[in-house]
Design a protein around this motif. Structure first.
Motif, short mmCIF file in Angstrom:
data_model
loop_
_atom_site.label_atom_id
_atom_site.label_comp_id
_atom_site.label_asym_id
_atom_site.label_seq_id
_atom_site.Cartn_x
_atom_site.Cartn_y
_atom_site.Cartn_z
N GLY A 156 -9.94 1.91 -6.39
CA GLY A 156 -8.86 2.55 -5.71
C GLY A 156 -7.39 2.12 -6.49
N ASP A 157 -6.54 3.13 -6.32
CA ASP A 157 -4.94 2.87 -6.65
C ASP A 157 -4.52 1.87 -5.47
N TYR A 158 -5.13 2.17 -4.28
CA TYR A 158 -4.45 1.75 -3.24
C TYR A 158 -5.78 0.71 -2.63
N ILE A 159 -5.10 -0.49 -1.98
CA ILE A 159 -5.99 -1.22 -1.30
C ILE A 159 -5.54 -1.34 0.39
N LYS A 190 4.91 10.50 -0.12
CA LYS A 190 6.05 11.05 0.00
C LYS A 190 7.28 10.20 -0.37
N HIS A 191 6.92 8.78 -0.03
CA HIS A 191 7.79 7.71 -0.49
C HIS A 191 7.13 6.80 -1.56
N THR A 192 7.25 7.15 -2.87
CA THR A 192 6.69 6.64 -3.86
C THR A 192 7.26 5.00 -4.14
N HIS A 193 8.43 4.90 -3.44
CA HIS A 193 9.02 3.62 -4.16
C HIS A 193 8.42 2.42 -3.21
N ILE A 194 7.62 2.85 -2.18
CA ILE A 194 6.91 1.85 -1.05
C ILE A 194 5.66 1.07 -1.97
N ASP A 195 5.76 -0.17 -1.77
CA ASP A 195 4.62 -1.04 -2.39
C ASP A 195 3.69 -1.23 -1.35
N ILE A 196 4.28 -1.60 -0.14
CA ILE A 196 3.37 -2.46 1.07
C ILE A 196 3.72 -1.74 2.36
N LEU A 197 2.89 -1.08 2.97
CA LEU A 197 2.91 -0.38 4.01
C LEU A 197 1.89 -0.59 5.06
N GLY A 198 2.61 -1.12 6.37
CA GLY A 198 2.00 -1.37 7.61
C GLY A 198 2.21 -0.44 8.66
N THR A 199 1.76 -0.81 9.89
CA THR A 199 2.04 0.06 10.87
C THR A 199 2.03 -0.74 12.20
N PHE A 200 2.45 -0.18 13.30
CA PHE A 200 2.76 -0.72 14.66
C PHE A 200 1.05 -0.86 15.17
N VAL A 212 -2.38 -2.94 6.69
CA VAL A 212 -1.66 -2.88 5.46
C VAL A 212 -2.63 -1.79 4.56
N ILE A 213 -1.63 -1.21 3.83
CA ILE A 213 -2.14 -0.46 2.63
C ILE A 213 -1.25 -0.83 1.46
N PHE A 214 -1.70 -1.30 0.46
CA PHE A 214 -0.76 -1.47 -0.78
C PHE A 214 -1.15 -1.11 -2.18
N LYS A 215 0.01 -0.97 -2.89
CA LYS A 215 -0.55 -0.53 -4.32
C LYS A 215 -0.99 -1.64 -5.01
N LEU A 269 9.29 -6.25 -4.37
CA LEU A 269 8.44 -5.20 -3.89
C LEU A 269 8.95 -4.71 -2.58
N ILE A 270 8.73 -3.54 -2.34
CA ILE A 270 9.35 -2.98 -1.22
C ILE A 270 8.37 -2.80 -0.17
N PHE A 271 8.76 -3.20 1.12
CA PHE A 271 7.98 -3.08 2.33
C PHE A 271 8.45 -2.04 3.23
N HIS A 272 7.59 -1.63 3.99
CA HIS A 272 7.71 -0.61 5.29
C HIS A 272 6.71 -0.74 6.17
N ASN A 273 6.88 -0.23 7.24
CA ASN A 273 5.99 -0.16 8.50
C ASN A 273 6.18 1.17 9.21
N ILE A 274 5.10 1.92 9.17
CA ILE A 274 5.16 3.31 10.01
C ILE A 274 5.20 2.83 11.37
N PRO A 275 6.15 3.17 12.25
CA PRO A 275 6.24 3.14 13.64
C PRO A 275 5.51 3.90 14.51
N ASP A 276 3.96 3.96 14.29
CA ASP A 276 3.00 4.46 14.83
C ASP A 276 1.89 3.61 15.28
#
Length: 263
Positions: A81-84, A107-117, A155-158, A189-196
């Protein structure tokens, strides 16, 4: 496609619930790579049953116990996969976890590392507390020296982005996520967390025992190295000794102090 990676060691109690939570995702474009790290309980039998009946699952059976860090890197090495996506053998992903995370990343292609609540749950799956983390990159970086600003199993990351820093550092058997976040931050690298609340994090009766003195010394060491990477002012290095201090207080007091944790 997402490559979901998980390491298993003697996880029979919660393993089926964890695996089913991935198989039941509303987003189905994934492969599921599981490393069985020489389990001596019924985990091996459970995994063989899943592997026989679910084509998305690939299980690797280690001949020696290698630990989480090496297993994660080995899983990434064979991932298509392209995403882990991370997953632990005692936690639970909500059915819409991948769907929501992939919609955000698309939608936000600049994000490298994405977590959640997430929610902390006990051994019976009852919610004990909510676990919020900073949402925006700037706030995540600001929290990084004090607390881990991303819950690792959410986490899901590129894959291509984390390949630039070499993924997990095999020098660390614990807190390998925090060490990688420091290197990722220093590399821009760019981080973000989804507030869900898309994840349920297992905090059972063994949670505190797993964070022993050696764990806390390891945590302190990697923080000091991480501070150098992000060029943290020297007078803030005291943050690195918080884990050691917490390890010296009785469990009852520790649980009270956890209420002060902003996450």
């Amino acid at each position: 496609m997402i490559s979901v990676i998980m390491s298993v060691y003697n996880a029979e109690k919660y393993l089926k619930e964890a695996v089913d939570s991935i198989l039941n995702q509303t987003y189905q474009d994934f492969e599921f790579i599981i490393f069985n790290d020489c389990s001596t309980d019924k985990s091996t039998t459970i995994l063989k049953q899943y592997e026989e009946n679910h084509p998305k699952i690939k299980v690797i059976y280690n001949t020696e116990n290698l630990g989480l860090t090496k297993n994660l890197n080995s899983a990434i090495a064979i991932a298509n996969g392209d995403y882990i996506a991370r997953m632990d053998a005692d936690d639970v992903s909500k059915p819409n976890r991948f769907e929501n995370q992939m919609a955000f990343l698309t939608k936000h292609t600049h994000i490298d590392i994405l977590g959640t609540f997430s929610n902390d749950i006990d051994e019976n799956g009852k919610i004990k507390r909510t676990r919020t983390v900073p949402v925006r990159h700037s706030d995540i970086i600001a929290m990084l020296p004090k607390f881990s600003p991303i819950s690792h199993p959410t986490v899901i990351f590129k894959k291509a982005s984390l390949a630039k820093i070499g993924f997990y550092n095999p020098k660390y058997r614990t807190s390998q996520d925090l060490e990688m976040w420091f290197r990722a931050a220093s590399a821009g690298l760019i981080f973000h967390n989804i507030p869900d609340y898309l994840f349920e994090y297992r905090v059972d009766t063994t949670f505190l025992s797993r964070k022993n003195f050696q764990f806390r010394c390891n945590d302190c060491k990697l923080r000091l190295e991480g501070y150098k990477r992000i060029k943290l002012p020297w007078y803030k290095y005291i943050y690195a000794f918080i884990p050691l201090a917490l390890g010296m207080v009785p469990n009852s007091i520790y649980m009270q102090l956890r209420r002060l944790d902003p996450r």
